[in-house]
Design a protein around this motif. Sequence first.
Motif, PDB file in Angstrom:
ATOM      1  N   SER A 167      -0.058  47.994 -37.794  1.00 12.28           N
ATOM      2  CA  SER A 167      -0.356  47.106 -36.669  1.00 12.28           C
ATOM      3  C   SER A 167      -0.369  45.662 -37.167  1.00 12.28           C
ATOM      4  CB  SER A 167      -1.717  47.453 -36.061  1.00 12.28           C
ATOM      5  OG  SER A 167      -1.726  48.772 -35.566  1.00 12.28           O
ATOM      6  N   ASP A 184       5.782  47.932 -29.924  1.00 17.24           N
ATOM      7  CA  ASP A 184       4.332  48.082 -29.727  1.00 17.24           C
ATOM      8  C   ASP A 184       3.755  48.432 -31.086  1.00 17.24           C
ATOM      9  OD1 ASP A 184       1.762  48.936 -29.212  1.00 17.24           O
ATOM     10  OD2 ASP A 184       2.316  50.386 -27.662  1.00 17.24           O
ATOM     11  N   THR A 185       3.218  47.441 -31.794  1.00 18.61           N
ATOM     12  CA  THR A 185       2.773  47.708 -33.164  1.00 18.61           C
ATOM     13  C   THR A 185       1.464  48.481 -33.207  1.00 18.61           C
ATOM     14  OG1 THR A 185       1.448  45.698 -33.591  1.00 18.61           O
ATOM     15  CG2 THR A 185       3.847  45.510 -33.796  1.00 18.61           C
ATOM     16  N   ARG A 235       5.469  52.209 -31.529  1.00 15.89           N
ATOM     17  CA  ARG A 235       6.516  52.616 -30.581  1.00 15.89           C
ATOM     18  C   ARG A 235       7.552  51.504 -30.466  1.00 15.89           C
ATOM     19  NH1 ARG A 235       2.600  55.032 -25.798  1.00 15.89           N
ATOM     20  NH2 ARG A 235       1.928  56.914 -26.925  1.00 15.89           N
ATOM     21  N   THR A 285      11.765  46.208 -28.325  1.00 21.57           N
ATOM     22  CA  THR A 285      10.418  45.867 -27.897  1.00 21.57           C
ATOM     23  C   THR A 285       9.474  46.746 -28.703  1.00 21.57           C
ATOM     24  OG1 THR A 285      11.196  45.326 -25.674  1.00 21.57           O
ATOM     25  CG2 THR A 285       8.837  45.696 -25.944  1.00 21.57           C
ATOM     26  N   ASN A 294       0.713  51.127 -31.433  1.00 21.57           N
ATOM     27  CA  ASN A 294       0.995  52.561 -31.293  1.00 21.57           C
ATOM     28  C   ASN A 294       2.277  52.989 -31.992  1.00 21.57           C
ATOM     29  OD1 ASN A 294      -1.230  53.276 -29.357  1.00 21.57           O
ATOM     30  ND2 ASN A 294      -0.191  51.719 -28.128  1.00 21.57           N
ATOM     31  N   ASP A 334       2.327  42.463 -30.163  1.00 19.59           N
ATOM     32  CA  ASP A 334       3.609  43.118 -29.900  1.00 19.59           C
ATOM     33  C   ASP A 334       4.729  42.174 -30.318  1.00 19.59           C
ATOM     34  OD1 ASP A 334       2.286  45.291 -28.761  1.00 19.59           O
ATOM     35  OD2 ASP A 334       2.345  44.411 -26.763  1.00 19.59           O
TER      36      ASP A 334
END
Length: 244
Positions: free
Chosen positions: A218, A196-197, A201, A194, A199, A161
Amino acid sequence: MQIRLGDITFSGDAGPTRFSVSRDALQGWIGKGGPGVRRNDSPRPLGHGSQKQRGYRTGRVVTWSGDIETDSPAEQDHALAQLSGVLADGQFGRLTIESEFGTHWCDVQLDDEPEVHREVYGTIATYSIGVWCPDPEVFGETHTFEPGPVYHYGNFRAVADAVVTGPQSAPYTLAVAGRQFVVTQALSSGQTHTIDTANARIRRGGVLQSGVFSKAQSLIVSPGAASTFTGPSTAVLKVRDTFV
């Protein structure tokens, strides 16, 4: 060793405890027979063997067993009810195991109803329990890196992340080992992304954003040798020790 699930701590250490863990009873954890492997088995037409197919790891089942030691029938009944109520609604909970190897966790649900047998009424019972984790990964400590070398101490690929602090113009790119995550939303001073690689987001100030990236791969950090993380100077990459 201590195993925490719901509001129960199962202890494998010496000394008095309500829920103990028998020696070598823990199975399905790191180094103790983890997830299996699945693949499509396609026979070679008019030839020996099968087509080469990539294999994937399955989810993992973690089991352990031990004794339940109590001082009275009422206390024994309470302990048995406490055990039967763990994750009883079918939802997921955090399984945390602390040992000489460190503290590691994954999210699980019950694999089946715990088995319990009263050995001595009011004082001794035995139990066995199994939980299912749909993801094969078990996680440990989280490491935070600025742009530069990144690594982790697990044995499986770790999906990282990221956090980026403004002011930051757009677009900007985060990259690890050739994989890129490109963000198209700028940040003013004091704002944060922030990311979230795994998913794809992005949250700005804790609020989920939509349509603010042009590429979303990702960011994967392999075990062993360090990889290189590139991005804005105010970016940090968060990498968890990841095991299978």
